[in-house]
Design a protein around this motif. Structure first.
Motif, PDB file in Angstrom:
ATOM      1  N   CYS A 182       6.477  53.403 -34.228  1.00 43.93           N
ATOM      2  CA  CYS A 182       6.967  54.778 -34.057  1.00 43.93           C
ATOM      3  C   CYS A 182       6.791  55.051 -35.602  1.00 43.93           C
ATOM      4  O   CYS A 182       6.819  56.335 -35.914  1.00 43.93           O
ATOM      5  CB  CYS A 182       9.065  53.831 -33.909  1.00 43.93           C
ATOM      6  N   LYS A 183       7.644  53.883 -36.854  1.00 40.79           N
ATOM      7  CA  LYS A 183       6.876  54.595 -38.340  1.00 40.79           C
ATOM      8  C   LYS A 183       5.837  55.351 -38.184  1.00 40.79           C
ATOM      9  O   LYS A 183       5.149  56.203 -38.740  1.00 40.79           O
ATOM     10  CB  LYS A 183       7.470  53.057 -38.395  1.00 40.79           C
ATOM     11  N   PHE A 214      10.926  55.948 -30.582  1.00 45.69           N
ATOM     12  CA  PHE A 214      12.143  55.654 -30.577  1.00 45.69           C
ATOM     13  C   PHE A 214      13.228  55.756 -29.762  1.00 45.69           C
ATOM     14  O   PHE A 214      14.217  54.566 -30.086  1.00 45.69           O
ATOM     15  CB  PHE A 214      12.636  56.136 -31.721  1.00 45.69           C
ATOM     16  N   LYS A 267      16.052  47.744 -26.343  1.00 49.25           N
ATOM     17  CA  LYS A 267      16.364  46.697 -26.455  1.00 49.25           C
ATOM     18  C   LYS A 267      18.109  46.480 -26.396  1.00 49.25           C
ATOM     19  O   LYS A 267      18.472  45.763 -26.222  1.00 49.25           O
ATOM     20  CB  LYS A 267      16.976  47.562 -28.628  1.00 49.25           C
ATOM     21  N   LEU A 304      12.246  52.827 -27.963  1.00 49.83           N
ATOM     22  CA  LEU A 304      12.751  51.200 -28.090  1.00 49.83           C
ATOM     23  C   LEU A 304      14.086  50.793 -28.487  1.00 49.83           C
ATOM     24  O   LEU A 304      14.896  49.612 -28.133  1.00 49.83           O
ATOM     25  CB  LEU A 304      12.521  51.801 -29.566  1.00 49.83           C
ATOM     26  N   ASP A 351      10.482  44.751 -33.159  1.00 49.40           N
ATOM     27  CA  ASP A 351       9.709  45.041 -34.451  1.00 49.40           C
ATOM     28  C   ASP A 351       8.025  45.379 -34.221  1.00 49.40           C
ATOM     29  O   ASP A 351       8.095  46.638 -34.867  1.00 49.40           O
ATOM     30  CB  ASP A 351       9.795  43.753 -35.471  1.00 49.40           C
ATOM     31  N   ALA A 360       8.705  48.947 -33.130  1.00 49.90           N
ATOM     32  CA  ALA A 360       9.675  49.811 -34.626  1.00 49.90           C
ATOM     33  C   ALA A 360       8.231  50.326 -35.714  1.00 49.90           C
ATOM     34  O   ALA A 360       8.744  51.505 -36.142  1.00 49.90           O
ATOM     35  CB  ALA A 360      10.453  49.352 -35.627  1.00 49.90           C
TER      36      ALA A 360
END
Length: 104
Positions: free
Chosen positions: A95-96, A17, A24, A20, A89, A92
Motif C-alpha cells: 500500500c505504501k 488499504f 485484518k 488490508l 505487513d 501494508a
C-alpha cells in the motif's frame, strides 16, 4: 532533504488499504471473540456447574485440563497472529509503495 507530505484521507480511501483493513478485521475479530469466550468460559463454568470438578485423569480434574488448554490456546493464537501479521505487513508495504508511486 525533501519532506514528504501524505494525503492520509486519500491513502485511507485507496482500495489496497481498504482490502488490508478488511482482511485484518476478518482475522482479528473472530480470533478475539474466540479468545474472550474461551477465556471467560472457565470461571463461568466453575461458578455455575460442577462437571469440571470431576476427575479426568487420576486426581486431575477437567477444570485443570481446561486451564492448561488456555495456555495452549494463547500460544497457538500468538503463533497464528505472528504468521498472519507478516502477511499484513507485506500488504501494508505494498500500500505504501503504491501510494508513494501515485504521489510522484
Amino acid at each position: 532533504m525533501k519532506e514528504e507530505t501524505i494525503d492520509y484521507s486519500r491513502a485511507a480511501a485507496s482500495p489496497a488499504f481498504q482490502e488490508l483493513l478488511k482482511k485484518k478485521r476478518a482475522f482479528i475479530v473472530p480470533m478475539t471473540v474466540f479468545f474472550l469466550i474461551f477465556y471467560f468460559l472457565l470461571p463461568i463454568l466453575t461458578s455455575y456447574f460442577t462437571f469440571l470438578n470431576e476427575s479426568a485423569v487420576g486426581p486431575i480434574t477437567w477444570a485443570w485440563i481446561f486451564a492448561i488448554a488456555q495456555f495452549a490456546m494463547t500460544w497457538t493464537l500468538c503463533i497464528l497472529y505472528t504468521r498472519k501479521a507478516d502477511q499484513f505487513d507485506r500488504m501494508a508495504d505494498e500500500c505504501k509503495r503504491e501510494f508513494r508511486g501515485a504521489e510522484s
